[in-house]
Design an enzyme around this catalytic site. Structure first.
Site, mmCIF file in Angstrom:
data_model
loop_
_atom_site.group_PDB
_atom_site.id
_atom_site.type_symbol
_atom_site.label_atom_id
_atom_site.label_comp_id
_atom_site.label_asym_id
_atom_site.label_seq_id
_atom_site.Cartn_x
_atom_site.Cartn_y
_atom_site.Cartn_z
ATOM 1 N N ILE A 173 -12.108 -6.840 -11.233
ATOM 2 C CA ILE A 173 -13.291 -6.132 -10.745
ATOM 3 C C ILE A 173 -14.535 -6.702 -11.435
ATOM 4 O O ILE A 173 -14.608 -6.726 -12.665
ATOM 5 C CB ILE A 173 -13.164 -4.613 -11.021
ATOM 6 C CG1 ILE A 173 -11.926 -4.044 -10.302
ATOM 7 C CG2 ILE A 173 -14.422 -3.870 -10.585
ATOM 8 C CD1 ILE A 173 -11.939 -4.188 -8.782
ATOM 9 N N GLY B 24 0.792 -1.230 0.000
ATOM 10 C CA GLY B 24 0.000 0.000 0.000
ATOM 11 C C GLY B 24 0.821 1.274 0.000
ATOM 12 O O GLY B 24 0.348 2.313 0.458
ATOM 13 N N GLU C 48 5.289 6.203 -9.931
ATOM 14 C CA GLU C 48 3.921 6.116 -9.401
ATOM 15 C C GLU C 48 3.693 7.165 -8.317
ATOM 16 O O GLU C 48 2.670 7.860 -8.307
ATOM 17 C CB GLU C 48 3.662 4.702 -8.861
ATOM 18 C CG GLU C 48 3.648 3.671 -9.978
ATOM 19 C CD GLU C 48 3.374 2.242 -9.507
ATOM 20 O OE1 GLU C 48 2.823 1.475 -10.301
ATOM 21 O OE2 GLU C 48 3.730 1.897 -8.369
ATOM 22 N N HIS D 77 -0.990 0.578 -13.433
ATOM 23 C CA HIS D 77 -0.293 -0.641 -13.846
ATOM 24 C C HIS D 77 1.193 -0.309 -14.023
ATOM 25 O O HIS D 77 1.526 0.710 -14.624
ATOM 26 C CB HIS D 77 -0.891 -1.174 -15.153
ATOM 27 C CG HIS D 77 -0.323 -2.495 -15.531
ATOM 28 N ND1 HIS D 77 -0.699 -3.675 -14.919
ATOM 29 C CD2 HIS D 77 0.642 -2.830 -16.416
ATOM 30 C CE1 HIS D 77 -0.007 -4.672 -15.412
ATOM 31 N NE2 HIS D 77 0.815 -4.186 -16.327
HETATM 32 C C1 GAR Z 1 2.388 -1.028 -7.817
HETATM 33 O O1 GAR Z 1 3.633 -0.956 -8.485
HETATM 34 C C2 GAR Z 1 1.257 -1.166 -8.817
HETATM 35 O O2 GAR Z 1 1.513 -0.545 -10.043
HETATM 36 C C3 GAR Z 1 1.208 -2.652 -8.992
HETATM 37 O O3 GAR Z 1 1.395 -3.176 -7.704
HETATM 38 C C4 GAR Z 1 2.284 -2.302 -6.990
HETATM 39 C C5 GAR Z 1 1.686 -2.069 -5.618
HETATM 40 O O4 GAR Z 1 2.629 -1.442 -4.791
HETATM 41 N N1 GAR Z 1 -0.050 -3.064 -9.570
HETATM 42 C C6 GAR Z 1 -0.176 -4.110 -10.377
HETATM 43 O O5 GAR Z 1 0.746 -4.814 -10.696
HETATM 44 C C7 GAR Z 1 -1.604 -4.344 -10.875
HETATM 45 N N2 GAR Z 1 -1.584 -5.158 -12.063
HETATM 46 P P1 GAR Z 1 2.201 -0.792 -3.418
HETATM 47 O O6 GAR Z 1 1.347 -1.821 -2.676
HETATM 48 O O7 GAR Z 1 3.477 -0.527 -2.702
HETATM 49 O O8 GAR Z 1 1.425 0.457 -3.742
#
Ligand code: GAR
Length: 196
Positions: free
Chosen positions: A95, A19, A181, A111
């Site tokens: 979803i 998270g 991100e 993503h």
């Molecule tokens: C993030 O890098 C997000 O882009 C990826 O999971 C990570 C979560 O990190 N999402 C996916 O791969 C969805 N297909 P976080 O829990 O530290 O935010």
């Protein structure tokens, strides 16, 4: 004149793991009058994101698989929190259509690659970075997109690239992607909701 203090947008963030993106989004909107993070939703009782929610006094909801994929079971819960926008930040379940229909063009996902490449079932987290490096890509990046009934498929809202260096490892690429991100997700949510 009385000022209306109710935020225009009450967001539910869905996350399955650490998270860290949710954490950044919560901080970014902490003092916003227009956007509030009203609920943290997870499919995983052990997810780090739940500690982040507790630390910030944000209510949490743990989804049960059968109920989530059963029509409309959680809709009244989202209604009770007055949720009107959903952000997926590392959420690993698909979803269901009933939720997409209840929130038309109001669910977005991040993503960790440049969609449409390296998306789809099984493409999440480290698996994405491993695949990008195995294919000797020169660049990767992030994609923010609307969620539709297919994995990683809805209309793209925003992309940002980064270089994949010669000695890049999945872990070092993950760090680069997380940096992108953190820099872009919350501002893009704000832009989409308030400045579009
Ligand atoms: C993030 O890098 C997000 O882009 C990826 O999971 C990570 C979560 O990190 N999402 C996916 O791969 C969805 N297909 P976080 O829990 O530290 O935010």
């Amino acid at each position: 004149m009385l000022l209306n203090k109710t935020p225009l947008y009450r967001i539910a963030i869905f996350a399955s793991g650490t998270g860290s993106n949710a954490d950044k989004i919560i901080s970014y909107f902490k003092s916003s009058d227009s956007i509030s993070i009203a609920l943290i939703v997870s499919n995983n009782r052990e997810a780090g994101v739940l500690h982040i929610a507790n630390k910030n006094n944000i209510p949490t909801l743990i989804l049960e698989k059968e109920k989530f994929f059963l029509k409309d079971v959680y809709l009244p819960v989202f209604e009770s929190y007055k949720i009107n926008f959903i952000v997926l930040a590392g959420f690993l379940w698909k979803i269901p259509l009933n939720l997409i229909k209840a929130f038309p063009q109001k669910i977005i996902n991040i993503h960790p690659a440049l969609l449409p490449a390296y998306g789809g079932k099984g493409m999440y987290g480290m698996h994405v970075h491993e695949a990008v490096i195995a294919h000797k890509e020169k660049q990767s990046g992030i994609t923010i997109h609307y969620v539709d009934e297919l994995y990683d498929h809805g209309k793209i809202i925003f992309q940002e690239k980064c270089a994949v260096d010669k000695n890049e490892t999945p872990a070092s690429l993950a760090t680069k992607i997380h940096r992108l991100e953190y820099a872009h997700f919350a501002p893009q949510i704000e832009k989409l909701l308030l400045f579009k």
